[in-house]
Scaffold this active site. Structure first.
Site, PDB file in Angstrom:
ATOM      1  N   LYS A  70       0.874  -1.403   0.064  1.00  0.00           N
ATOM      2  CA  LYS A  70      -0.052  -0.078  -0.002  1.00  0.00           C
ATOM      3  C   LYS A  70       0.699   1.280   0.166  1.00  0.00           C
ATOM      4  CE  LYS A  70      -4.303  -1.995   2.061  1.00  0.00           C
ATOM      5  NZ  LYS A  70      -5.270  -1.593   2.975  1.00  0.00           N
ATOM      6  N   ASN A  91      -4.900   1.993  -1.863  1.00  0.00           N
ATOM      7  CA  ASN A  91      -5.508   0.753  -1.944  1.00  0.00           C
ATOM      8  C   ASN A  91      -6.106   0.385  -3.311  1.00  0.00           C
ATOM      9  OD1 ASN A  91      -7.988   1.981  -1.560  1.00  0.00           O
ATOM     10  ND2 ASN A  91      -8.845   0.310  -0.459  1.00  0.00           N
ATOM     11  N   ASP A 106     -10.338   2.826   2.098  1.00  0.00           N
ATOM     12  CA  ASP A 106     -10.355   1.906   3.174  1.00  0.00           C
ATOM     13  C   ASP A 106     -11.347   2.816   4.527  1.00  0.00           C
ATOM     14  OD1 ASP A 106      -8.876  -0.209   2.518  1.00  0.00           O
ATOM     15  OD2 ASP A 106      -7.064   0.406   3.225  1.00  0.00           O
ATOM     16  N   GLY A 132      -2.020   1.512  13.523  1.00  0.00           N
ATOM     17  CA  GLY A 132      -1.217   0.764  12.251  1.00  0.00           C
ATOM     18  C   GLY A 132      -1.800   1.289  10.984  1.00  0.00           C
ATOM     19  N   GLY A 253     -16.293  -6.178  10.385  1.00  0.00           N
ATOM     20  CA  GLY A 253     -15.628  -5.502   9.248  1.00  0.00           C
ATOM     21  C   GLY A 253     -16.232  -5.852   7.962  1.00  0.00           C
TER      22      GLY A 253
HETATM   23  P1  ATR Z   1      -3.075  -2.835   9.598  1.00  0.00           P
HETATM   24  O1  ATR Z   1      -2.471  -2.590   8.292  1.00  0.00           O
HETATM   25  O2  ATR Z   1      -3.888  -4.167   9.576  1.00  0.00           O
HETATM   26  O3  ATR Z   1      -3.518  -1.888  10.336  1.00  0.00           O
HETATM   27  P2  ATR Z   1      -0.303  -2.980  11.294  1.00  0.00           P
HETATM   28  O4  ATR Z   1      -0.080  -1.726  10.403  1.00  0.00           O
HETATM   29  O5  ATR Z   1       0.753  -4.108  11.245  1.00  0.00           O
HETATM   30  O6  ATR Z   1      -1.596  -3.583  10.205  1.00  0.00           O
HETATM   31  O7  ATR Z   1      -1.102  -2.435  12.477  1.00  0.00           O
HETATM   32  C1  ATR Z   1      -1.325  -3.576  13.337  1.00  0.00           C
HETATM   33  C2  ATR Z   1      -1.890  -3.049  14.763  1.00  0.00           C
HETATM   34  O8  ATR Z   1      -2.545  -4.198  15.640  1.00  0.00           O
HETATM   35  C3  ATR Z   1      -1.142  -1.959  15.776  1.00  0.00           C
HETATM   36  O9  ATR Z   1      -1.803  -1.091  15.948  1.00  0.00           O
HETATM   37  C4  ATR Z   1      -0.417  -2.905  16.387  1.00  0.00           C
HETATM   38  O10 ATR Z   1      -0.170  -2.452  17.664  1.00  0.00           O
HETATM   39  P3  ATR Z   1       1.719  -1.903  17.902  1.00  0.00           P
HETATM   40  O11 ATR Z   1       1.714  -0.853  17.184  1.00  0.00           O
HETATM   41  O12 ATR Z   1       1.887  -1.912  19.123  1.00  0.00           O
HETATM   42  O13 ATR Z   1       2.249  -3.060  17.127  1.00  0.00           O
HETATM   43  C5  ATR Z   1      -1.572  -3.800  16.892  1.00  0.00           C
HETATM   44  N1  ATR Z   1      -1.495  -5.309  17.484  1.00  0.00           N
HETATM   45  C6  ATR Z   1      -1.074  -6.339  16.953  1.00  0.00           C
HETATM   46  N2  ATR Z   1      -0.935  -7.283  17.735  1.00  0.00           N
HETATM   47  C7  ATR Z   1      -1.133  -6.704  18.842  1.00  0.00           C
HETATM   48  C8  ATR Z   1      -1.354  -7.541  20.137  1.00  0.00           C
HETATM   49  N3  ATR Z   1      -1.051  -8.563  20.520  1.00  0.00           N
HETATM   50  N4  ATR Z   1      -1.963  -6.677  21.240  1.00  0.00           N
HETATM   51  C9  ATR Z   1      -2.168  -5.403  21.004  1.00  0.00           C
HETATM   52  N5  ATR Z   1      -2.026  -4.737  19.753  1.00  0.00           N
HETATM   53  C10 ATR Z   1      -1.646  -5.466  18.797  1.00  0.00           C
END
Ligand code: ATR
Length: 285
Positions: A70, A91, A106, A132, A253
């Protein structure tokens, strides 16, 4: 039926086998009797430049872009929509006579799903979990609505703070009046932490394809709230189940997936997307 006039659309990503977009778009083309085909393309990271160059072909009308491309497709675009530019992620790419324009649908997907479910964002306070890529698209789109406040909670608080500053930085003066707060996901102890928020949205990947849950207890929501999880597999995450049992209105979603696809469909074909046909198709797969 495929013939020499068939226009090609698709989705690029890695992995790509899980994508529901081909079924969703092809069902829409069949329904509207449009001469398009939508194909999943597995692309290696090293192939992205060649892939983008090949999109300029006359019979390729555009592509959707998913993880992990992306952001990396942006340098190969000829034009980028202002919202996608702010978000820093694309996207949807439309090819018009060899000119590639990037969009991000999105956040619109989520907003249109709320609207279809008769949930207004106007004068609502929103808590968003995660900071994220998905959170970013949704936050930028939310700030274009008439919301009253935004709270961003993340496991890594620094990422939530960075997102807050990006949001403030790139917004017009009037929009920065919307107060934005940040915090740690682990600060959610009980109902009081989130009770002043009308809508709570999970954008973290917690609960995706498993039964893990963000909050260990179920006392963080109440019956006056709308609780949304951008995850649709499983259809009800533990997060949504906790909220439903507390009386909150819950949504997964799937509608956001279809909403982002429906706007991409319109950009690709200039036809209004048959939302219900697309929704029923993704629900089946
Ligand atoms: P996406 O594009 O789907 O948003 P991403 O950019 O990898 O994917 O973001 C994932 C999100 O899930 C982030 O906010 C991540 O938190 P961190 O910034 O602390 O990594 C969150 N996330 C993933 N695993 C997690 C967990 N076990 N507990 C809490 N938050 C989690």
């Amino acid at each position: 039926m495929l013939n020499g006039s068939t226009k090609i659309l698709g989705v690029i990503g890695n992995p790509i086998h899980h994508s529901k977009s081909p079924q969703m778009h092809n069902a829409a083309f069949n329904h509207l009797n449009l001469n398009y085909i939508y194909i999943p393309f597995l692309v290696e990271k090293t192939q992205i430049e060649t892939c983008m160059a090949s999109l300029k072909s006359n019979n390729i009308s555009g592509i959707n872009v998913t993880v992990p491309f992306k952001e990396s497709v942006i340098p190969f675009l000829d034009k980028i929509d202002p919202l996608a530019k702010k978000i820093g992620a694309v996207n949807t790419i439309v090819n018009k006579n060899g000119v590639l324009t990037g969009y991000n649908t999105d956040g619109y997907g989520l907003i249109s799903d709320l609207s279809i479910n008769k949930i207004s964002l106007s004068n609502k306070s929103i808590a968003i979990l995660g900071a994220g890529g998905s959170s970013k698209s949704i936050c930028f789109s939310l700030l274009e609505q008439n919301i009253t406040s935004l709270l961003i909670l993340n496991r890594t608080v620094e990422k939530a703070e960075r997102l807050k500053f990006n949001l403030i930085d790139s917004m017009n003066n009037d929009i920065t009046n919307i107060p934005i707060e940040t915090g740690s996901l682990s600060s959610v102890i009980d109902e009081k932490t989130l009770e002043k928020y009308d809508i709570i949205i999970n954008t973290t990947s917690v609960g995706l394809n498993d039964n893990s849950t963000i909050f260990p207890t179920d006392n963080w929501s109440n019956q006056n709230q709308i609780v949304y999880d951008i995850i649709y597999s499983p259809p009800e995450t533990n997060f949504l189940k906790q909220a439903r049992l507390k009386g909150a209105k819950t949504l997964n979603g799937l509608g956001m997936l279809v909403g982002q696809g429906a706007l991409a469909f319109k950009k690709f074909t200039s036809h209004d997307a048959p939302f219900d046909i697309m929704y029923n198709e993704v629900k089946k797969c």
